[in-house]
Write a protein that holds these residues in place. Structure first.
Motif, short mmCIF file in Angstrom:
data_model
loop_
_atom_site.label_atom_id
_atom_site.label_comp_id
_atom_site.label_asym_id
_atom_site.label_seq_id
_atom_site.Cartn_x
_atom_site.Cartn_y
_atom_site.Cartn_z
N UNK A 67 0.75 -1.31 0.18
CA UNK A 67 0.01 -0.05 -0.33
C UNK A 67 0.88 1.11 -0.37
N UNK A 68 0.67 2.22 -0.73
CA UNK A 68 1.40 3.07 -1.09
C UNK A 68 0.88 4.77 -0.02
N UNK A 69 1.74 5.34 0.41
CA UNK A 69 1.13 6.88 0.33
C UNK A 69 1.99 7.41 0.68
N UNK A 70 1.86 9.00 0.71
CA UNK A 70 2.84 9.43 0.84
C UNK A 70 2.47 10.57 2.06
N UNK A 71 3.96 10.63 2.94
CA UNK A 71 4.09 12.41 3.97
C UNK A 71 5.40 13.26 3.44
N UNK A 72 4.34 14.46 3.14
CA UNK A 72 5.49 15.32 2.50
C UNK A 72 6.61 15.63 4.53
N UNK A 73 7.87 15.74 3.85
CA UNK A 73 9.02 16.67 4.73
C UNK A 73 9.70 18.40 3.70
N UNK A 74 9.54 18.95 4.43
CA UNK A 74 9.69 19.93 4.27
C UNK A 74 9.75 20.86 5.66
N UNK A 75 11.37 20.55 6.07
CA UNK A 75 12.41 21.44 6.43
C UNK A 75 10.97 21.80 7.86
N UNK A 76 11.04 22.89 8.65
CA UNK A 76 10.46 22.95 10.67
C UNK A 76 8.98 22.70 10.36
N UNK A 77 8.90 22.47 8.95
CA UNK A 77 7.23 22.50 8.66
C UNK A 77 6.12 21.05 9.34
N UNK A 236 5.68 -1.52 2.44
CA UNK A 236 5.40 -2.91 3.09
C UNK A 236 5.05 -4.47 2.39
N UNK A 237 6.37 -4.91 1.74
CA UNK A 237 6.09 -5.67 0.96
C UNK A 237 5.91 -7.04 1.42
N UNK A 238 5.37 -7.67 2.17
CA UNK A 238 4.39 -8.64 1.94
C UNK A 238 4.01 -9.22 1.11
N UNK A 239 3.97 -10.72 1.41
CA UNK A 239 3.72 -11.55 -0.19
C UNK A 239 3.74 -13.50 0.72
N UNK A 240 3.03 -14.28 -0.23
CA UNK A 240 3.19 -15.28 -0.12
C UNK A 240 3.62 -15.92 -1.50
#
Length: 250
Positions: A67-77, A236-240
């Motif tokens: 599953x893909x989700x993004x978190x933006x990291x920008x300085x101290x914001x 999360x590279x879970x697989x069978x």
């Protein structure tokens, strides 16, 4: 009454006379012998699984939705987050080698097995969020497992078993935008659980089929974008994995 006494005395005298004649002739009186059939308990047929072994396998990995989700990291914001952006459907063909040792107690068979596996196992999905507009690809470089196998011989030469242990994986996360791409490598250790069936073909060789589930947990992966801004996703590279193979006992 007198006649009865005479008859009894004659019978006793006759028995004593016959017994004395047999003794004088050297022929002992032997009681009749009755033959009794012996009770035979058939031994339980158990195959020999004990000892060291090596083997190889061909398999297929599937159901690896990353599953893909993004978190933006920008300085101290404070970071901005975007979820449910897609899924990298990890799947592909694998090949593996393994070595193990087994002990045996009657029909129970158990022991450790160390294996390594690689192949073409990956998945990708287009993603657009914040300053990133491109494709994310999750790729499995190799997986190493150390499991304990415990089995029971359900019939001569046929073993049903389960596996439980640790799995270590090396992975690449590839972010592509326009004509550029960035590859971030990472590794993680999780657990592996499985079930299998093994059949002896000869004293030294056996074939098997096995299913195994691997869970590597979550790993944060960061990609650089413009300036001081970067975006992070949790891989999360879970697989069978299902595989068939052959073992050689030595």
């Amino acid at each position: 009454m007198h006649a009865v006494r005479i008859a009894t005395a004659l019978a006793v005298s006759s028995a004593v006379f016959i017994g004395s004649q047999a003794a004088l002739a050297g022929e002992p009186v032997v009681a009749p012998v009755v033959d009794v059939a012996p009770v035979v308990v058939a031994p339980v047929a158990v195959s020999n699984w004990a000892g060291g072994y090596v083997g190889g396998s061909l398999g297929y990995s599937f159901s690896g939705d990353d599953e893909i989700g993004f978190e933006e990291l920008s300085g101290d914001e404070p970071p901005r987050r975007a979820t449910d952006l897609g899924e990298a459907d990890i799947k592909g063909i694998t090949g593996g080698l393994h070595v193990g040792y087994r002990w045996q107690r009657n029909k129970w068979v158990f022991g450790p097995e160390l294996g390594i596996e690689g192949g073409s196992v990956d998945g990708s999905d287009p993603v657009a969020a914040f300053d990133f507009d491109g494709t994310l690809e999750s790729e499995v470089k190799y997986v190493a497992t150390l499991v304990m196998k415990t089995g029971y011989e359900v019939s001569p030469g046929t073993l049903v078993y389960g596996t439980a242990g640790v799995a270590h994986g090396e992975f690449d996360y590839i972010g592509s935008q326009d004509d550029s791409s960035e590859t971030v490598g990472y590794s993680n250790t999780g657990y592996a659980l499985g079930l299998g069936l093994e059949r002896q073909m000869s004293e030294r060789m056996s074939v098997f089929a096995e299913y195994q589930y691997r869970d590597f947990g979550e790993t944060t992966v960061e990609f650089d974008t413009d300036g001081d801004t970067s975006v992070a996703t949790r891989a999360t590279p879970t697989h069978s994995n299902v595989k068939v193979g052959v073992n050689f006992r030595f």
